[in-house]
Each structure stands twice: as C-alpha cells, then as structure tokens.
Design a protein around this motif. Structure first.
Motif, PDB file in Angstrom:
ATOM      1  N   ARG A   1       0.847  -1.193   0.000  1.00 38.43           N
ATOM      2  CA  ARG A   1       0.000   0.000   0.000  1.00 38.43           C
ATOM      3  C   ARG A   1       0.884   1.245   0.000  1.00 38.43           C
ATOM      4  N   MET A   2       0.460   2.238  -0.750  1.00 34.85           N
ATOM      5  CA  MET A   2       1.153   3.521  -0.733  1.00 34.85           C
ATOM      6  C   MET A   2       0.141   4.618  -0.457  1.00 34.85           C
ATOM      7  N   GLN A   3       0.475   5.478   0.469  1.00 31.56           N
ATOM      8  CA  GLN A   3      -0.376   6.603   0.801  1.00 31.56           C
ATOM      9  C   GLN A   3       0.014   7.809  -0.046  1.00 31.56           C
ATOM     10  N   GLY A   4      -0.950   8.667  -0.333  1.00 27.82           N
ATOM     11  CA  GLY A   4      -0.641   9.897  -1.040  1.00 27.82           C
ATOM     12  C   GLY A   4       0.328  10.735  -0.239  1.00 27.82           C
ATOM     13  N   ASN A   5       1.320  11.320  -0.887  1.00 28.49           N
ATOM     14  CA  ASN A   5       2.285  12.171  -0.207  1.00 28.49           C
ATOM     15  C   ASN A   5       2.712  13.272  -1.160  1.00 28.49           C
ATOM     16  N   GLU A   6       3.773  13.985  -0.826  1.00 30.13           N
ATOM     17  CA  GLU A   6       4.218  15.067  -1.697  1.00 30.13           C
ATOM     18  C   GLU A   6       4.843  14.550  -2.975  1.00 30.13           C
ATOM     19  N   GLY A   7       5.330  13.311  -2.965  1.00 28.34           N
ATOM     20  CA  GLY A   7       5.958  12.756  -4.148  1.00 28.34           C
ATOM     21  C   GLY A   7       7.202  13.532  -4.546  1.00 28.34           C
ATOM     22  N   LEU A   8       7.581  13.408  -5.797  1.00 29.52           N
ATOM     23  CA  LEU A   8       8.714  14.175  -6.317  1.00 29.52           C
ATOM     24  C   LEU A   8       8.263  15.595  -6.632  1.00 29.52           C
ATOM     25  N   ARG A   9       9.152  16.549  -6.425  1.00 26.93           N
ATOM     26  CA  ARG A   9       8.767  17.962  -6.598  1.00 26.93           C
ATOM     27  C   ARG A   9       9.689  18.690  -7.570  1.00 26.93           C
ATOM     28  N   LEU A  10      10.329  17.959  -8.464  1.00 25.64           N
ATOM     29  CA  LEU A  10      11.283  18.577  -9.372  1.00 25.64           C
ATOM     30  C   LEU A  10      10.629  19.616 -10.286  1.00 25.64           C
ATOM     31  N   LEU A  11       9.373  19.368 -10.672  1.00 26.77           N
ATOM     32  CA  LEU A  11       8.675  20.279 -11.576  1.00 26.77           C
ATOM     33  C   LEU A  11       7.598  21.074 -10.854  1.00 26.77           C
ATOM     34  N   GLU A  12       7.727  21.188  -9.556  1.00 23.34           N
ATOM     35  CA  GLU A  12       6.730  21.936  -8.785  1.00 23.34           C
ATOM     36  C   GLU A  12       6.606  23.361  -9.332  1.00 23.34           C
ATOM     37  N   GLY A  13       5.367  23.798  -9.523  1.00 27.77           N
ATOM     38  CA  GLY A  13       5.119  25.129 -10.061  1.00 27.77           C
ATOM     39  C   GLY A  13       4.843  25.142 -11.548  1.00 27.77           C
ATOM     40  N   LEU A  14       5.143  24.034 -12.232  1.00 30.90           N
ATOM     41  CA  LEU A  14       4.870  23.944 -13.672  1.00 30.90           C
ATOM     42  C   LEU A  14       3.427  23.510 -13.871  1.00 30.90           C
ATOM     43  N   ARG A  15       2.650  24.330 -14.552  1.00 26.27           N
ATOM     44  CA  ARG A  15       1.234  24.026 -14.784  1.00 26.27           C
ATOM     45  C   ARG A  15       1.025  23.506 -16.204  1.00 26.27           C
ATOM     46  N   VAL A  16       0.394  22.342 -16.304  1.00 27.20           N
ATOM     47  CA  VAL A  16       0.201  21.674 -17.584  1.00 27.20           C
ATOM     48  C   VAL A  16      -1.286  21.430 -17.810  1.00 27.20           C
ATOM     49  N   LEU A  17      -1.778  21.829 -18.974  1.00 29.92           N
ATOM     50  CA  LEU A  17      -3.127  21.469 -19.396  1.00 29.92           C
ATOM     51  C   LEU A  17      -3.024  20.246 -20.296  1.00 29.92           C
ATOM     52  N   ASP A  18      -3.683  19.182 -19.902  1.00 30.32           N
ATOM     53  CA  ASP A  18      -3.649  17.931 -20.651  1.00 30.32           C
ATOM     54  C   ASP A  18      -4.962  17.782 -21.408  1.00 30.32           C
ATOM     55  N   MET A  19      -4.903  17.970 -22.720  1.00 31.69           N
ATOM     56  CA  MET A  19      -6.100  17.839 -23.547  1.00 31.69           C
ATOM     57  C   MET A  19      -5.993  16.616 -24.440  1.00 31.69           C
ATOM     58  N   THR A  20      -5.296  15.608 -23.958  1.00 31.89           N
ATOM     59  CA  THR A  20      -5.094  14.397 -24.742  1.00 31.89           C
ATOM     60  C   THR A  20      -6.021  13.287 -24.270  1.00 31.89           C
ATOM     61  N   THR A  21      -6.073  12.246 -25.076  1.00 32.64           N
ATOM     62  CA  THR A  21      -6.887  11.086 -24.755  1.00 32.64           C
ATOM     63  C   THR A  21      -6.151   9.833 -25.212  1.00 32.64           C
ATOM     64  N   SER A  22      -6.649   8.690 -24.865  1.00 35.93           N
ATOM     65  CA  SER A  22      -6.060   7.377 -25.177  1.00 35.93           C
ATOM     66  C   SER A  22      -4.814   7.135 -24.320  1.00 35.93           C
ATOM     67  N   ILE A  23      -3.669   6.761 -24.920  1.00 37.43           N
ATOM     68  CA  ILE A  23      -2.519   6.336 -24.122  1.00 37.43           C
ATOM     69  C   ILE A  23      -1.325   7.278 -24.233  1.00 37.43           C
ATOM     70  N   ALA A  24      -0.908   7.614 -25.448  1.00 33.60           N
ATOM     71  CA  ALA A  24       0.351   8.339 -25.632  1.00 33.60           C
ATOM     72  C   ALA A  24       0.380   9.663 -24.870  1.00 33.60           C
ATOM     73  N   GLY A  25      -0.631  10.510 -25.096  1.00 38.08           N
ATOM     74  CA  GLY A  25      -0.663  11.811 -24.436  1.00 38.08           C
ATOM     75  C   GLY A  25      -0.808  11.713 -22.930  1.00 38.08           C
ATOM     76  N   PRO A  26      -1.792  10.936 -22.444  1.00 38.65           N
ATOM     77  CA  PRO A  26      -1.909  10.783 -20.993  1.00 38.65           C
ATOM     78  C   PRO A  26      -0.657  10.198 -20.337  1.00 38.65           C
ATOM     79  N   TYR A  27       0.033   9.293 -21.025  1.00 36.55           N
ATOM     80  CA  TYR A  27       1.288   8.767 -20.471  1.00 36.55           C
ATOM     81  C   TYR A  27       2.325   9.879 -20.357  1.00 36.55           C
ATOM     82  N   ALA A  28       2.398  10.735 -21.375  1.00 30.31           N
ATOM     83  CA  ALA A  28       3.341  11.855 -21.339  1.00 30.31           C
ATOM     84  C   ALA A  28       3.064  12.776 -20.163  1.00 30.31           C
ATOM     85  N   THR A  29       1.804  13.145 -19.982  1.00 27.73           N
ATOM     86  CA  THR A  29       1.477  14.079 -18.911  1.00 27.73           C
ATOM     87  C   THR A  29       1.572  13.419 -17.541  1.00 27.73           C
TER      88      THR A  29
END
Length: 409
Positions: free
Chosen positions: A9-37
């Motif tokens: 089991r893994m609980q939600g936490n801060e995770g990695l923060r290397l890109l903290e502050g970067l805002r991304v709009l994901d308008m993709t569907t299926s696999i390739a785009g969602p995997y990227a985001t």
C-alpha cells in the motif's frame, strides 16, 4: 487474496517535486498523451486533465477489464492529475479554457491541425493569448506534411516504422510489440521535449511549438536496425528471439523453463564456456571473433542447446550470475509483478481510490534515492471541475451551476 490485495500500500504524499510550479493542461486522450502528462505529473508538475463532458477520455471505455467501473487502461496512465470536464466546442467552454491557458505553462494536445484550428487550440491563437505557453502537439504523423490530417493509433505507427516487420519468428507474419510501444515512446518524447522547451524558455521568456509524431518516434526507435541497412544495403529480416548482429543473443530451452542468453563480446564468450566446463571449445580459433561466430552460429547454437538442456533454469541462472554472463528468465506478467526485487523497489503498489484499491506501476526513476511519486490516484471523470474552476478562476457556485445545467462543464 487477489493479486491487487497483495500489493504494497502507498499513501498519497508530496511525491517528487522537481517540476513543482509547472502548470500543464492535458487535452489528450487514449494512451500516448496521458502517459506523457503522467510522467510530468510524477515529476511534480500540476497537471489538469480537460475531458469531454459525459464521456471523458476514450480509455475510460476501454475494457474489460474494469475495476470498480473504471477502465484499468485508463488507470495505468492518469495518476497525479486533476480532472475537469469542459465542452471547448462552445464559446462559454472556450472562454474558460482561455482563462486556464493564461495561467498555464504547457498545453498538450493529440488533435490533428484541422481540429486544433476548429476548436481555437492551434499554436498561433494560443501563442497570441499567452506568449510563454509551450504548445505540444502529439499526433500520428506530425502537424505538417501530406499525412498530417490522418488519424493514427499505436498499431498503425508500429506498422509504418518497420518494427512489426522485424518482430516475430521468421516463419510467422509481422507482429505488433506486446505493449503499445509507439504510444509510450512518443509519450516519453513529449515529456522530454516539454522539459527542453521549459529550459529554453528560462532564457528567452517565450514559449515554443513542439511537434511530436508517433511514427517519427517509433522510427527513431528503429535506428539500430535502420542505420546498418543504410550503411550496408543489407536488409535485415525477422529473426525471432535471435539477434542478427551478435552471434549468440537468443532464447534457449533448459531442462524446464527457457532462458535468454547474450554472449555479446569476446570476454563473455570465454566466461560462458569456462562456466560450463568447456573452455577449450570456446577457445577454438574458428570462434575467435564475433564475425567468425556469426558464420558458425548454427553449430554454436546446437552446442549451447545441448548443454543447457541438461539442467533446470534456476541452476543456469545462478551459475551465470556467478560468472557475470547476461542471462535471465522469460517472465509472464504474473511473474513480473511478483518479482521481489521490483517489489522492493516500489515499482508496483496499490492506493486507495474513490471506490477501492487501485493498482499502479511506479516511475522507476530515482532522484537522490527517492522514487515514490504518488500524490493522488487517477481522478474520476470531472472530479476536480468545481475545485479547479473556483480556485484558479474564481468562478462562483451559481455560475458553475448554470454551466453544469447547460452542459458546458
């Protein structure tokens, strides 16, 4: 107990923060785009997934198998994101999206150019709106050229690239790779290109138009096959689990289960024959170089096959580990997820989702020894619409209620 219930089991936490502050709009569907985001989200970016009202991402319908009503394909590439439903084909929806674009660093789309222009999501319009925006298109054939308007899926891209023609046994027909390779490789290219554009923007303060083609990504994946052909004119053909360049690089049967074995250089070749108590055979002059061993491949394969069939796989893997000989099992998926080393590394885990446990495959990349990326499970459809629009755009509840009634969100 199910395989899911056995996962750590893994609980939600801060995770990695290397890109903290970067805002991304994901308008993709299926696999390739969602995997990227998801890759960007795993590294700490704030990813907002914009989905169709009512249906959402296409993969939400991909099944069975489903888990608590959600597609497991969808669950594999959408963690650490917020989901907002929005009809961007209507003026009210486009106005909301424009406001989100003004606040964002990156937008990722997997729409062909004509659809982008129809919806007002093309680079020229959005760049005029936000000159710092990094506009990333992930399509089958790129945003320009004769094929730019053609639809594409992983299967189609694999066929174009040549990988299917080289996959499988010589006597069989072309085969698709067993995972959506073109989707995942193109998705990695999107993440890589996005980060490169972010770094350049630190110097220029100006966004970038990024164009990733699934076919181009998959063709580049074929470079070790294409370049030798271009340089020699020798056309490579399907060889199954056997490499056409390295003399011994294939699957062998043992007394029980098959193994992979790669004797990729002269030192490994010598160590192998020493390990199996036949150093004299390995030292024969006719086997002195890889080129010579290629010429004698059938004889060598027959000799190795005879040796390996005398003992079970576990014996050989232990011995080859001792002699530093590249070898391994051919795992089924159920064996992969039970691999103790991978489990210890945290590559497989379960988290509490909206309706129960959700299985996940981790990032597998460590930063200062840390690879735990989980902040939140894949969102249910529209789970964050109210929160995001209220927090980021200040839209009041009464306005949101009207937008819901009109089917805009």
């Amino acid at each position: 107990m199910s395989q899911l219930e056995k996962l750590p089991r893994m609980q939600g936490n801060e995770g990695l923060r290397l890109l903290e502050g970067l805002r991304v709009l994901d308008m993709t569907t299926s696999i390739a785009g969602p995997y990227a985001t998801q890759l960007l989200a795993d590294l700490g970016a704030e990813v907002t997934k914009i989905e169709k009202v009512g249906g959402g991402d296409d993969t939400r319908a991909w099944g069975p198998p489903f888990l608590d009503g959600e597609s497991l394909w969808y669950l594999s590439v959408n963690r650490n994101k917020a989901s907002v439903t929005l009809d961007v084909s209507r003026p009210e929806g486009q106005a909301i999206l424009d406001d989100l674009v003004l606040q964002s660093d990156v937008i990722v789309l997997n729409m062909v150019p004509k659809v982008q222009q129809k919806l007002g999501l093309d680079f020229d319009r959005l760049h005029a709106l936000n000159s710092r925006l990094i506009h990333v298109s992930l399509t089958g054939f790129g945003v320009s050229g004769a094929r730019s308007a053609l639809p594409c899926y992983d299967l189609v891209a694999e066929g174009y690239s040549g990988v299917m023609d080289l996959t499988g046994e010589p006597e069989s027909g072309p085969q698709k790779v067993g995972t959506p390779a073109a989707d995942l490789l193109a998705g990695q290219d999107v993440a890589l290109a996005t980060l490169a554009a972010v770094i350049e923007r630190q110097r220029t303060q100006v966004g970038k138009q990024v164009d990733v083609s699934m076919v181009a990504s998959m063709v580049r994946f074929m470079s070790p096959r294409i370049v030798p052909y271009l340089g020699s004119g020798d056309r490579v053909t399907r060889s199954g689990g056997r490499d056409s360049v390295i003399a011994v690089y294939q699957v062998f049967d043992t007394a029980d289960d098959p193994i992979t074995l790669g004797l990729g250089n002269d030192a490994i070749w010598a160590r192998f024959w020493k390990a199996v108590d036949s150093a004299e055979y390995g030292a024969l002059e006719k086997f002195r170089t890889n080129a010579a061993r290629r010429d004698a491949r059938s004889e060598i394969v027959a000799a190795i096959s005879e040796v390996l069939k005398t003992r079970p796989r576990a014996h050989w893997l232990a011995l080859f580990a001792e002699y530093r000989i590249p070898a391994g099992p051919i795992n089924r998926v159920d064996q992969v997820v039970a691999d103790p080393h991978l489990l210890d590394d945290g590559l497989f885990y379960a988290v509490d989702g909206e309706y129960g446990l959700v299985p996940q495959v981790g990032l597998g990349i460590k930063f200062d020894g840390q690879s735990a990326v989980h902040r939140r499970p894949p969102p249910t459809l529209g789970q964050d619409t109210v929160r995001v629009l209220q927090e980021r755009l200040g839209i009041q509840e009464a306005t949101l209620a009207n937008l819901r009634n009109e089917g805009i969100v």
